[in-house]
Design a protein around this motif. Structure first.
Motif, PDB file in Angstrom:
ATOM      1  N   UNK A 203      36.706  38.434  35.509  1.00  0.00           N
ATOM      2  CA  UNK A 203      36.853  36.978  35.378  1.00  0.00           C
ATOM      3  C   UNK A 203      37.309  36.581  33.975  1.00  0.00           C
ATOM      4  N   UNK A 204      37.333  37.545  33.041  1.00  0.00           N
ATOM      5  CA  UNK A 204      37.670  37.209  31.652  1.00  0.00           C
ATOM      6  C   UNK A 204      39.166  37.376  31.427  1.00  0.00           C
ATOM      7  N   UNK A 205      39.776  36.392  30.776  1.00  0.00           N
ATOM      8  CA  UNK A 205      41.210  36.484  30.486  1.00  0.00           C
ATOM      9  C   UNK A 205      41.491  37.609  29.502  1.00  0.00           C
ATOM     10  N   UNK A 243      48.061  35.068  41.808  1.00  0.00           N
ATOM     11  CA  UNK A 243      47.344  33.842  42.137  1.00  0.00           C
ATOM     12  C   UNK A 243      45.901  34.233  42.476  1.00  0.00           C
ATOM     13  N   UNK A 244      45.579  34.314  43.777  1.00  0.00           N
ATOM     14  CA  UNK A 244      44.203  34.663  44.143  1.00  0.00           C
ATOM     15  C   UNK A 244      44.060  36.147  44.420  1.00  0.00           C
ATOM     16  N   UNK A 249      40.080  32.605  42.774  1.00  0.00           N
ATOM     17  CA  UNK A 249      41.148  32.107  41.904  1.00  0.00           C
ATOM     18  C   UNK A 249      41.091  32.714  40.507  1.00  0.00           C
ATOM     19  N   UNK A 250      39.877  33.119  40.098  1.00  0.00           N
ATOM     20  CA  UNK A 250      39.682  33.428  38.674  1.00  0.00           C
ATOM     21  C   UNK A 250      39.556  34.931  38.404  1.00  0.00           C
ATOM     22  N   UNK A 251      40.362  35.734  39.116  1.00  0.00           N
ATOM     23  CA  UNK A 251      40.362  37.182  38.833  1.00  0.00           C
ATOM     24  C   UNK A 251      41.602  37.463  37.971  1.00  0.00           C
ATOM     25  N   UNK A 252      41.362  37.877  36.738  1.00  0.00           N
ATOM     26  CA  UNK A 252      42.481  37.997  35.790  1.00  0.00           C
ATOM     27  C   UNK A 252      42.945  39.429  35.572  1.00  0.00           C
ATOM     28  N   UNK A 253      42.049  40.408  35.762  1.00  0.00           N
ATOM     29  CA  UNK A 253      42.487  41.793  35.527  1.00  0.00           C
ATOM     30  C   UNK A 253      41.599  42.757  36.291  1.00  0.00           C
ATOM     31  N   UNK A 254      42.221  43.773  36.902  1.00  0.00           N
ATOM     32  CA  UNK A 254      41.476  44.835  37.585  1.00  0.00           C
ATOM     33  C   UNK A 254      42.082  46.153  37.108  1.00  0.00           C
ATOM     34  N   UNK A 314      41.816  46.445  48.666  1.00  0.00           N
ATOM     35  CA  UNK A 314      40.513  45.803  48.920  1.00  0.00           C
ATOM     36  C   UNK A 314      39.532  46.154  47.796  1.00  0.00           C
ATOM     37  N   UNK A 315      38.484  45.326  47.599  1.00  0.00           N
ATOM     38  CA  UNK A 315      37.597  45.513  46.445  1.00  0.00           C
ATOM     39  C   UNK A 315      36.895  46.877  46.394  1.00  0.00           C
ATOM     40  N   UNK A 316      37.076  47.528  45.244  1.00  0.00           N
ATOM     41  CA  UNK A 316      36.345  48.753  44.905  1.00  0.00           C
ATOM     42  C   UNK A 316      35.720  48.477  43.552  1.00  0.00           C
ATOM     43  N   UNK A 317      34.436  48.818  43.403  1.00  0.00           N
ATOM     44  CA  UNK A 317      33.743  48.532  42.143  1.00  0.00           C
ATOM     45  C   UNK A 317      33.290  49.817  41.475  1.00  0.00           C
ATOM     46  N   UNK A 318      33.453  49.842  40.144  1.00  0.00           N
ATOM     47  CA  UNK A 318      32.970  50.986  39.361  1.00  0.00           C
ATOM     48  C   UNK A 318      31.819  50.533  38.473  1.00  0.00           C
ATOM     49  N   UNK A 319      30.886  51.459  38.250  1.00  0.00           N
ATOM     50  CA  UNK A 319      29.799  51.209  37.291  1.00  0.00           C
ATOM     51  C   UNK A 319      29.945  52.242  36.179  1.00  0.00           C
ATOM     52  N   UNK A 320      30.041  51.740  34.958  1.00  0.00           N
ATOM     53  CA  UNK A 320      30.223  52.614  33.785  1.00  0.00           C
ATOM     54  C   UNK A 320      29.060  52.387  32.833  1.00  0.00           C
TER      55      UNK A 320
END
Ligand SMILES: C[S@@+](CC[C@H](N)C(=O)[O-])C[C@H]1O[C@@H](n2cnc3c(N)ncnc32)[C@H](O)[C@@H]1O
Length: 324
Positions: A203-205, A243-244, A249-254, A314-320
């Protein structure tokens, strides 16, 4: 206003937290008195009118954070409490069990906690910051794991008020959810043994600035637990949705995992370890009676669940986990 008296006393007793203790009352006044959320009077009234009852027991180590038992209240009181709790919908993070009422939240946040808990330094006696803590579900689990104090911050007022509901019944335990964003944490505090940032980086720019702020909040040798969306890819790959992304709306980087690791190295983190990479399923994130809006199932391509509705992975999440 939320009661921060005990928090300010605890902060004043910790030399690294004194700079925050000095500005916190003013931060709270600004939020609650100068430009308050329109629903605050209604939420406060509901909390005031909720039954006064001391829970016969609590359990912060169970999958559903449990406060009180069904036998502590009558059926009529239970019915009234259910309708009062529903005024705080949508309940996204949990589950909670309040006097036997099971709050079946959008997310099985306990699944995330179970992926983390055995891979991090002991929280016993630790001072912890949880950035983007939502209603404090994980903060309670951190307290259950022995943390001396957990300060959660989240700028979304309804989640802060969900925490106030639980606080009504938990007494003055050192678990706090403040209506603040990461930019409100005083710079270079070097105050926390452990800092969590889960579900916030994307969510952070400026993701590097976010990592730097987390680094500055930690004591030397302190531990960061970072959870974020990732993509498959090499060490220079970042998805920046036009965009989304999955309707958000507020996903800026993956970033790819390699890219994320590079960012952490760049911000001077050491001993970087990926402890989990999991694709989010519709069992983990779904619509419930306590969160009636659309959820993951509606955000995926109906013909191909490996893609979001916009055609991204599709969403994949990592924990570091990393150290300062
Ligand atoms: C995806 S949720 C993650 C909640 C929880 N940490 C978890 O992992 O289940 C992201 C949370 O970050 C909060 N948030 C958004 N911007 C923030 C900021 N600038 N500082 C702190 N929290 C923020 C949102 O209000 C939301 O509750």
């Amino acid at each position: 206003m939320i009661n921060i008296e005990s928090l300010v006393s605890l902060m004043q007793a910790d030399k690294n937290l004194i700079p925050w203790a000095e500005i916190l009352p003013e931060q709270m006044k600004k939020i609650f008195l100068k430009n308050p959320h329109g629903d605050l009077p209604r939420w406060n009234k509901t909390i005031d009118t909720m039954i006064r009852q001391t829970p016969s027991s609590t359990d912060f180590n169970s999958d559903a954070v449990r406060i009180g038992n069904a036998d502590d209240i009558t059926q009529a009181q239970r019915d009234e409490l259910i309708s009062q709790l529903k005024e705080f919908m949508p309940w996204r993070k949990g589950p909670f069990e309040l006097f036997g009422i099971h709050i079946d939240t959008e997310w099985r946040s306990d699944w995330k906690w179970n992926r983390i808990k055995d891979h991090i330094k002991s929280l016993a006696g630790k001072t912890v910051l949880d950035v983007g803590c939502s209603n404090g579900y994980h903060a309670w689990r951190m307290y259950g794991a022995g943390a001396k104090m957990v300060i959660g911050i989240d700028p979304t007022m309804i989640f802060v008020m969900q925490h106030q509901v639980m606080k009504k019944y938990t007494g003055d335990r050192p678990v706090y959810v403040l209506p603040l964003g990461i930019d409100d944490v005083p710079q270079k505090l070097k105050a926390f043994d452990t800092v969590f940032s889960m579900g916030v980086l994307y969510h952070r720019r400026d993701p590097l600035e976010h990592l730097k702020t987390l680094h500055d909040a930690l004591k030397k040798g302190g531990e960061l637990i970072l959870e974020t969306l990732v993509i498959e890819g090499g060490n220079e790959e970042v998805l920046m949705p036009k965009d989304r992304y999955a309707m958000m709306r507020n996903v800026h980087n993956i970033p790819s995992c390699d890219m994320l690791e590079q960012w952490l190295v760049q911000e001077k983190f050491k001993n970087i370890r990926f402890i989990d990479i999991t694709a989010t399923t519709i069992e983990e994130q779904h619509t419930t009676e306590w969160m009636e809006f659309q959820s993951l199932q509606d955000f995926l391509d109906p013909k191909d669940n490996t893609k979001t509705i916009e055609g991204y992975p599709a969403p994949v999440r990592a924990i570091v986990v990393a150290e300062k």
